[in-house]
Write a protein that holds these residues in place. Structure first.
Motif, PDB file in Angstrom:
ATOM      1  N   PHE A  85       8.702 -19.600   8.539  1.00  0.00           N
ATOM      2  CA  PHE A  85       7.515 -18.982   8.035  1.00  0.00           C
ATOM      3  C   PHE A  85       7.825 -17.491   7.750  1.00  0.00           C
ATOM      4  O   PHE A  85       7.366 -16.922   6.696  1.00  0.00           O
ATOM      5  N   LEU A  86       8.462 -16.751   8.505  1.00  0.00           N
ATOM      6  CA  LEU A  86       8.777 -15.471   8.450  1.00  0.00           C
ATOM      7  C   LEU A  86       9.679 -15.070   7.121  1.00  0.00           C
ATOM      8  O   LEU A  86       9.802 -13.836   6.772  1.00  0.00           O
ATOM      9  N   GLN A  87      10.336 -16.026   6.416  1.00  0.00           N
ATOM     10  CA  GLN A  87      11.397 -15.827   5.584  1.00  0.00           C
ATOM     11  C   GLN A  87      10.564 -15.363   4.203  1.00  0.00           C
ATOM     12  O   GLN A  87      11.240 -14.525   3.610  1.00  0.00           O
ATOM     13  N   TRP A  88       9.436 -15.824   4.306  1.00  0.00           N
ATOM     14  CA  TRP A  88       8.456 -15.264   2.992  1.00  0.00           C
ATOM     15  C   TRP A  88       8.314 -13.759   3.284  1.00  0.00           C
ATOM     16  O   TRP A  88       8.709 -13.028   2.143  1.00  0.00           O
ATOM     17  N   TYR A  89       8.382 -13.139   4.446  1.00  0.00           N
ATOM     18  CA  TYR A  89       7.890 -11.914   4.683  1.00  0.00           C
ATOM     19  C   TYR A  89       9.311 -11.305   4.334  1.00  0.00           C
ATOM     20  O   TYR A  89       9.282  -9.786   3.799  1.00  0.00           O
ATOM     21  N   VAL A  90      10.238 -11.671   4.872  1.00  0.00           N
ATOM     22  CA  VAL A  90      11.891 -10.955   4.583  1.00  0.00           C
ATOM     23  C   VAL A  90      12.031 -10.738   3.043  1.00  0.00           C
ATOM     24  O   VAL A  90      12.086  -9.495   2.691  1.00  0.00           O
ATOM     25  N   SER A  91      11.434 -11.781   2.365  1.00  0.00           N
ATOM     26  CA  SER A  91      11.673 -11.712   0.782  1.00  0.00           C
ATOM     27  C   SER A  91      10.721 -10.645   0.154  1.00  0.00           C
ATOM     28  O   SER A  91      11.031  -9.660  -0.669  1.00  0.00           O
ATOM     29  N   GLU A  92       9.243 -10.601   0.694  1.00  0.00           N
ATOM     30  CA  GLU A  92       8.459  -9.884   0.139  1.00  0.00           C
ATOM     31  C   GLU A  92       8.737  -8.462   0.350  1.00  0.00           C
ATOM     32  O   GLU A  92       8.588  -7.609  -0.410  1.00  0.00           O
ATOM     33  N   GLN A  93       9.508  -7.925   1.674  1.00  0.00           N
ATOM     34  CA  GLN A  93       9.707  -6.615   1.916  1.00  0.00           C
ATOM     35  C   GLN A  93      10.721  -6.129   1.214  1.00  0.00           C
ATOM     36  O   GLN A  93      10.822  -5.117   0.777  1.00  0.00           O
ATOM     37  N   LEU A  94      11.756  -6.855   0.673  1.00  0.00           N
ATOM     38  CA  LEU A  94      12.746  -6.553  -0.011  1.00  0.00           C
ATOM     39  C   LEU A  94      12.159  -6.149  -1.446  1.00  0.00           C
ATOM     40  O   LEU A  94      12.512  -5.217  -2.059  1.00  0.00           O
ATOM     41  N   GLU A  95      11.202  -6.948  -1.945  1.00  0.00           N
ATOM     42  CA  GLU A  95      10.574  -6.584  -3.113  1.00  0.00           C
ATOM     43  C   GLU A  95       9.598  -5.486  -3.198  1.00  0.00           C
ATOM     44  O   GLU A  95       9.827  -4.456  -3.891  1.00  0.00           O
ATOM     45  N   PHE A 122       8.635   0.478  -4.138  1.00  0.00           N
ATOM     46  CA  PHE A 122       8.571   1.707  -4.058  1.00  0.00           C
ATOM     47  C   PHE A 122       9.817   2.832  -4.269  1.00  0.00           C
ATOM     48  O   PHE A 122       9.508   3.995  -4.368  1.00  0.00           O
ATOM     49  N   ARG A 123      10.973   2.259  -3.698  1.00  0.00           N
ATOM     50  CA  ARG A 123      12.243   3.049  -4.157  1.00  0.00           C
ATOM     51  C   ARG A 123      11.930   3.464  -5.616  1.00  0.00           C
ATOM     52  O   ARG A 123      12.396   4.623  -5.749  1.00  0.00           O
ATOM     53  N   THR A 124      11.894   2.400  -6.577  1.00  0.00           N
ATOM     54  CA  THR A 124      11.949   2.672  -8.030  1.00  0.00           C
ATOM     55  C   THR A 124      10.904   3.975  -8.298  1.00  0.00           C
ATOM     56  O   THR A 124      11.128   4.836  -9.047  1.00  0.00           O
ATOM     57  N   ILE A 125       9.489   3.697  -7.834  1.00  0.00           N
ATOM     58  CA  ILE A 125       8.648   4.609  -8.189  1.00  0.00           C
ATOM     59  C   ILE A 125       9.070   6.314  -7.669  1.00  0.00           C
ATOM     60  O   ILE A 125       8.819   7.259  -8.409  1.00  0.00           O
ATOM     61  N   VAL A 126       9.575   6.111  -6.330  1.00  0.00           N
ATOM     62  CA  VAL A 126      10.043   7.319  -5.749  1.00  0.00           C
ATOM     63  C   VAL A 126      11.042   8.101  -6.649  1.00  0.00           C
ATOM     64  O   VAL A 126      11.086   9.219  -6.867  1.00  0.00           O
ATOM     65  N   ASP A 127      11.853   7.380  -7.007  1.00  0.00           N
ATOM     66  CA  ASP A 127      13.131   7.750  -7.925  1.00  0.00           C
ATOM     67  C   ASP A 127      12.423   8.439  -9.340  1.00  0.00           C
ATOM     68  O   ASP A 127      13.030   9.341  -9.819  1.00  0.00           O
ATOM     69  N   LYS A 128      11.490   7.784  -9.620  1.00  0.00           N
ATOM     70  CA  LYS A 128      10.834   8.016 -11.134  1.00  0.00           C
ATOM     71  C   LYS A 128      10.239   9.300 -10.761  1.00  0.00           C
ATOM     72  O   LYS A 128      10.282  10.359 -11.713  1.00  0.00           O
ATOM     73  N   SER A 182      10.116  -4.121  11.328  1.00  0.00           N
ATOM     74  CA  SER A 182       9.091  -4.776  12.304  1.00  0.00           C
ATOM     75  C   SER A 182       9.181  -6.410  11.988  1.00  0.00           C
ATOM     76  O   SER A 182       9.265  -7.245  12.872  1.00  0.00           O
ATOM     77  N   ILE A 183       9.368  -6.647  10.657  1.00  0.00           N
ATOM     78  CA  ILE A 183       9.675  -8.210  10.465  1.00  0.00           C
ATOM     79  C   ILE A 183      10.850  -8.557  10.802  1.00  0.00           C
ATOM     80  O   ILE A 183      10.911  -9.731  11.381  1.00  0.00           O
ATOM     81  N   HIS A 184      11.897  -7.800  10.631  1.00  0.00           N
ATOM     82  CA  HIS A 184      13.501  -8.149  11.178  1.00  0.00           C
ATOM     83  C   HIS A 184      13.244  -8.662  12.530  1.00  0.00           C
ATOM     84  O   HIS A 184      13.756  -9.475  13.082  1.00  0.00           O
ATOM     85  N   GLU A 185      12.672  -7.538  13.422  1.00  0.00           N
ATOM     86  CA  GLU A 185      12.490  -7.582  14.881  1.00  0.00           C
ATOM     87  C   GLU A 185      11.861  -9.248  15.129  1.00  0.00           C
ATOM     88  O   GLU A 185      12.127  -9.841  16.082  1.00  0.00           O
ATOM     89  N   GLU A 220       7.096   1.150   4.383  1.00  0.00           N
ATOM     90  CA  GLU A 220       7.436  -0.006   4.006  1.00  0.00           C
ATOM     91  C   GLU A 220       8.850  -0.311   4.885  1.00  0.00           C
ATOM     92  O   GLU A 220       9.044  -1.367   5.164  1.00  0.00           O
ATOM     93  N   LYS A 221       9.569   0.771   4.957  1.00  0.00           N
ATOM     94  CA  LYS A 221      10.739   0.442   5.639  1.00  0.00           C
ATOM     95  C   LYS A 221      10.441   0.025   7.059  1.00  0.00           C
ATOM     96  O   LYS A 221      11.362  -0.696   7.492  1.00  0.00           O
ATOM     97  N   ASN A 222       9.613   0.800   7.696  1.00  0.00           N
ATOM     98  CA  ASN A 222       9.114   0.421   8.978  1.00  0.00           C
ATOM     99  C   ASN A 222       8.628  -1.050   9.107  1.00  0.00           C
ATOM    100  O   ASN A 222       8.741  -1.822   9.941  1.00  0.00           O
ATOM    101  N   ILE A 223       7.877  -1.301   8.145  1.00  0.00           N
ATOM    102  CA  ILE A 223       7.313  -2.838   8.094  1.00  0.00           C
ATOM    103  C   ILE A 223       8.444  -3.769   7.957  1.00  0.00           C
ATOM    104  O   ILE A 223       8.480  -4.892   8.766  1.00  0.00           O
TER     105      ILE A 223
END
Ligand code: OFO
Length: 175
Positions: free
Chosen positions: A119-129, A134-140, A100-103, A94-97
Motif C-alpha cells: 500500500f505504501l509504495q504509492w506514497y513512495v512514488s507520490e513523494q518522488l513526484e 517543488f524543487r523545480t519551482i524553488v529553482d525557478k 516519514s513515509i520511508h520510515e 515535503e522532504k520530511n514527509i
C-alpha cells in the motif's frame, strides 16, 4: 490485520498529512492576500492533494482491521516573510514527509506486514513526484530572484499549472 506498531505509525502519518493540508491552506490564503493569485490557486490544489493523501491512509487503516483516528491539527503558521521562503518551507516539508513515509515502509517490512508495505509504495512514488515538483519551482524562484517581472511571470506559470493538474484529484480514493 495491522500490528499495533504499524497502526500507530499509520495514524501518525494521517496526522502529518492533515497538518500538510491545513498548512498549505494557510499558505494559499497568504499568497491570495499578497497578490500571488496564480501561486495561490496552485497551492490550494496542493492542499486538496494532501487531504486526499490523508483520506487514502484513513480508509486503509480501517480496511486493514485497524482504527483510524481523526487528528487534531495545531501549530499552523499563517504568516510568511516572503514568497520565496514560503516555497523553500514547502520543499523542506515535503522532504520530511518523504522521510516519514520511508520510515513507515521500513517498519512495515520489519513487521512482515506486506500488505501495508505494498500500500505504501504509492506514497513512495507520490513523494518522488512532489519533491521533484517543488524543487523545480524553488529553482525557478532562485533564477528570478527579486525581479518583479519574473515573479509576475512565475505566478502566471503557477496559475497554468493549477489549471492543468498532472493527475486527477481524489483518484484512487474511496468516495
Ligand atoms: Fe505532499 O505529501 Fe502528502 O504524502
Amino acid at each position: 490485520m495491522l500490528s499495533k506498531k504499524v497502526e500507530i505509525a499509520l495514524n501518525n502519518q494521517v496526522a502529518l498529512e492533515a497538518y500538510s493540508y491545513f498548512q498549505y491552506l494557510a499558505m494559499a490564503s497568504w499568497l491570495d492576500n499578497n497578490g500571488f493569485e496564480g501561486a495561490s490557486k496552485f497551492i490550494y490544489n496542493q492542499a486538496e492533494e494532501e487531504k486526499m493523501h490523508m483520506m487514502k491512509l484513513f480508509f486503509y487503516i480501517n480496511d486493514a482491521g485497524g482504527f483510524a483516528m481523526a487528528p487534531s491539527v495545531t501549530e499552523t503558521s499563517h504568516d510568511f516573510p516572503r514568497f520565496q521562503s514560503l516555497f523553500n518551507t514547502i520543499l523542506e516539508h515535503e522532504k520530511n514527509i518523504s522521510s516519514s513515509i520511508h520510515e513507515l515502509v521500513n517498519l512495515a517490512l520489519a513487521e512482515k506486514d506486506f500488505t501495508s508495505f505494498n500500500f505504501l509504495q504509492w506514497y513512495v512514488s507520490e513523494q518522488l513526484e512532489e519533491e521533484n515538483l517543488f524543487r523545480t519551482i524553488v529553482d525557478k524562484i532562485k533564477m528570478v530572484g527579486e525581479n518583479t517581472d519574473g515573479l509576475y511571470l512565475l505566478d502566471k506559470d503557477l496559475a497554468n499549472m493549477a489549471a492543468t493538474p498532472n493527475r486527477p484529484l481524489n483518484s484512487d480514493m474511496k468516495p
